[in-house]
Design an enzyme around this catalytic site. Sequence first.
Site, PDB file in Angstrom:
ATOM      1  N   CYS A  16      41.902  17.991  90.644  1.00 26.98           N
ATOM      2  CA  CYS A  16      42.967  17.011  90.898  1.00 26.98           C
ATOM      3  C   CYS A  16      43.808  16.835  89.640  1.00 26.98           C
ATOM      4  O   CYS A  16      43.527  17.418  88.587  1.00 26.98           O
ATOM      5  CB  CYS A  16      42.374  15.673  91.337  1.00 26.98           C
ATOM      6  SG  CYS A  16      41.373  14.899  90.048  1.00 26.98           S
ATOM      7  N   CYS A  19      42.206  15.988  86.316  1.00 28.65           N
ATOM      8  CA  CYS A  19      41.615  17.110  85.562  1.00 28.65           C
ATOM      9  C   CYS A  19      42.651  17.723  84.628  1.00 28.65           C
ATOM     10  O   CYS A  19      42.407  17.906  83.427  1.00 28.65           O
ATOM     11  CB  CYS A  19      41.087  18.184  86.511  1.00 28.65           C
ATOM     12  SG  CYS A  19      39.778  17.643  87.622  1.00 28.65           S
ATOM     13  N   CYS A  83      31.040  61.147  68.418  1.00 29.82           N
ATOM     14  CA  CYS A  83      29.753  60.674  67.875  1.00 29.82           C
ATOM     15  C   CYS A  83      29.719  59.154  67.890  1.00 29.82           C
ATOM     16  O   CYS A  83      30.681  58.497  68.289  1.00 29.82           O
ATOM     17  CB  CYS A  83      29.539  61.205  66.452  1.00 29.82           C
ATOM     18  SG  CYS A  83      30.709  60.526  65.267  1.00 29.82           S
ATOM     19  N   CYS A  86      32.513  57.064  66.436  1.00 30.87           N
ATOM     20  CA  CYS A  86      33.710  56.886  67.273  1.00 30.87           C
ATOM     21  C   CYS A  86      33.558  55.656  68.173  1.00 30.87           C
ATOM     22  O   CYS A  86      34.452  54.797  68.230  1.00 30.87           O
ATOM     23  CB  CYS A  86      33.935  58.122  68.149  1.00 30.87           C
ATOM     24  SG  CYS A  86      34.170  59.655  67.258  1.00 30.87           S
ATOM     25  N   ASP A 495       5.939  33.851  93.502  1.00 26.57           N
ATOM     26  CA  ASP A 495       6.058  32.879  94.592  1.00 26.57           C
ATOM     27  C   ASP A 495       5.233  33.411  95.766  1.00 26.57           C
ATOM     28  O   ASP A 495       5.201  34.618  96.012  1.00 26.57           O
ATOM     29  CB  ASP A 495       7.526  32.725  94.989  1.00 26.57           C
ATOM     30  CG  ASP A 495       7.711  31.716  96.097  1.00 26.57           C
ATOM     31  OD1 ASP A 495       7.306  30.571  95.912  1.00 26.57           O
ATOM     32  OD2 ASP A 495       8.250  32.099  97.157  1.00 26.57           O
ATOM     33  N   ASP A 689      12.017  35.128  96.385  1.00 24.85           N
ATOM     34  CA  ASP A 689      12.965  35.672  97.374  1.00 24.85           C
ATOM     35  C   ASP A 689      13.847  34.612  98.018  1.00 24.85           C
ATOM     36  O   ASP A 689      14.766  34.931  98.757  1.00 24.85           O
ATOM     37  CB  ASP A 689      12.211  36.430  98.469  1.00 24.85           C
ATOM     38  CG  ASP A 689      11.455  35.478  99.400  1.00 24.85           C
ATOM     39  OD1 ASP A 689      10.974  34.429  98.917  1.00 24.85           O
ATOM     40  OD2 ASP A 689      11.350  35.777 100.602  1.00 24.85           O
TER      41      ASP A 689
END
Length: 794
Positions: A16, A19, A83, A86, A495, A689
């Site tokens: 808004c 902010c 190399c 670089c 879990d 999961d």
Amino acid sequence: MSEINHATLGITGMTCAACSSRIEKTLNKMDGVEAQVNLTTEKATVDYDSEKTSIEDITKKIENAGYGVLIEKTELDVFGMTCAACSNRIEKVLNKQEGVKLATVNLTTETASIEYNPGLTDTKALIEKIKNVGYDAKPKAEAAEKQTHKEKEIKNMKTKLVVSAVLSVPLLLTMLVHLFNLTIPDIFMNPWFQFALATPVQFIIGWQFYVGAFKNLKNGGANMDVLVALGTSAAYFYSLFEAFKTIGNPEYMPHLYFETSAVLITLILFGKYLEARAKSQTTNALSSLLNLQAKEARIIRNGQEIMIPVEEVVVGDWLVVKPGEKIPVDGIVIKGRTSVDESMITGESIPIEKDVDATVIGSTINKNGSIQMEATKVGKDTALASIVKIVEDAQGSKAPIQRLADVISGYFVPIVVGIAILTFIAWIVFVEPGQFEPALVAAIAVLVIACPCALGLATPTSIMVGTGKAAENGILFKGGEHLERTHQLEAIVLDKTGTITKGKPEVTNFTGDEEALQLLASAEKGSEHPLAEAIVAYATEHDIDLFEVDSFNAIPGQGIEAMISNNTILVGNRKLMQECQIEVGGAEQEVVDYEVDGKTAMLIAINGEYRGIVAVADTIKETAPQAIRELKEQGLEVIMLTGDNERTAQAIAKQVGINQVIAQVLPEEKADKVKEIQVKGKKVAMVGDGVNDAPALAIADIGIAIGTGTDVAIEAADVTILGGELLLIPKAIKISHMTIRNIRQNLFWAFGYNIAGIPVAAIGLLAPWIAGAAMALSSVSVVSNSLRLKRVKL
């Protein structure tokens, strides 16, 4: 006089006018800053005094205020790197560019990954910056296009190598004459004949080294090209000087080193050619994944079936997939029934049955039934495309172990040039005073044998092969840093539901009559709990017709209450029965017995009278005991985390061989439990999961998501196990250990080669051409060692 700079920053998180006003006030309070923030465009226009503040300070202010500054990411293909010096040079230059948050350059993949503020810079400016330091770049090409480019590049390298070898072999013979007293035609010893052969090699075939050296030196850097250009030029021009001495003086015996310069360039090209071929093999895993993609799709348009390229399929299209064909894109089945081989995605060898409304994954194989499907994800949004992107990102990322090699490579070439100069001085002053040739030969050998190529390749080649090998086995590491950290794990938290168990509870026991089952299942039909689904499924299997529910009430922590056809049904634990003053007799012990076996038991009462027990269990995955055993053999402390009561949790843990259990954990407490283990000083992995596992996955040192789980869990994790096969977890840890061991071997040989080679060359025990061969083969040996990971058994 101070300089006023102008910047436009994209702002995220504004909702808004308050902010935008807050950000504007915050910025304008900064010394030397004038800012305007536009809520509509979500941008901040900032003028700032560069002597008083920086764009980094401004960005930090915005973030501290609770908002974000828009960051974009681009991938570039970089050309011309030879190399590690670089890649380090380009990386440093990019990271100094205003607006660049982070840039990483990978020598092996020849790519640059750059996070930048689009308000301060753009892809065009970044490419220009790379060109300014002597290299070339362009937006990252599609994998197939890049593969074609690499094939052309290798073919071009081969042509150059063949021409260089043809011109160098006669010169090599002159070297062998001195070593083995061979007899060859006199023309081969003529300085001008040697000059004619060496010159094209030096200035046509070897021109690339001069160009690379000039560009690096012009921009204040030094790489392998500088060493090669210096070493070969010294040999070539000294030989040319000696050749000129023969003019007007046919009796003079010149000391020629044309063969040194030409053979060095040929050997270096040979090493680069072998290295390029070996590096191309490190991308095989990615190529294999890309080859899995379907090329065409049979689509329904205007009632007709037509074949179109898979790239033209859009979300919402209806497609027909016949037996034996690849499913073109991700979608849902809208007609028909079949079984699908999803092994390439999930690792599950048994085909999965698919009915209407079932989800199907692009590039999997339709086995035995014709289906119609609706496309839900196409192009870069498909599951396979996501996997390819994760593998690409992982192969292009840097592991922390590479930092040491990067630091050393950055200072390496100037140090080597300094050592070569000192070697020359030491020889001409102390070892063989006044003798130019031996001093020159020793200095050339030092220049040629010391090349940072092997150092630069040591880590990224192993990361590429390791992540590729993992992907082939259904293990996706999101980056090199995660691959490295995985081998440091000391504890792993699993879990229970959906990870150790299948996540689909089934009714294992029912004591009661048919009426009790009918009313029980009818009542549970109103619940969304997985246990309720298992009871309804059990009743359906027994052909029980269900009633409509008049009222339904879930009682948290106890069970449910429902009204069906003037009957009051209660289903729940002992506490529910006690509060409702229902006498259950000896059923309490029966419930305890079920719980000891790892089952969830619920008492049933109808109209205030006890009518039976239903026991439901989430069965463990078949491979869970073996997976836990392998994790323990790897020295890991294995812990199970669950919301179940202690008795049920211990029963499940006993079945799979887990000794440590954390039970009765609420979803929001999972992250806290992981943190408690970390506080003890242990490196912890969390495996889960579900959506409620995401915070714990994010806070763990390594988050491992089961691929059959939710997108939120997979997004929060560092490693994804496709298909839910628990045996892939110890395999993931094993490939991490093997990859890190491989990197250490590479770094040992790369460091060892240079540490041993430079002093040997400096004391004159290495001819320059032998030093050149050793330098060329050092890079090949590192890449070849990395490729051994492809053959390991997981």
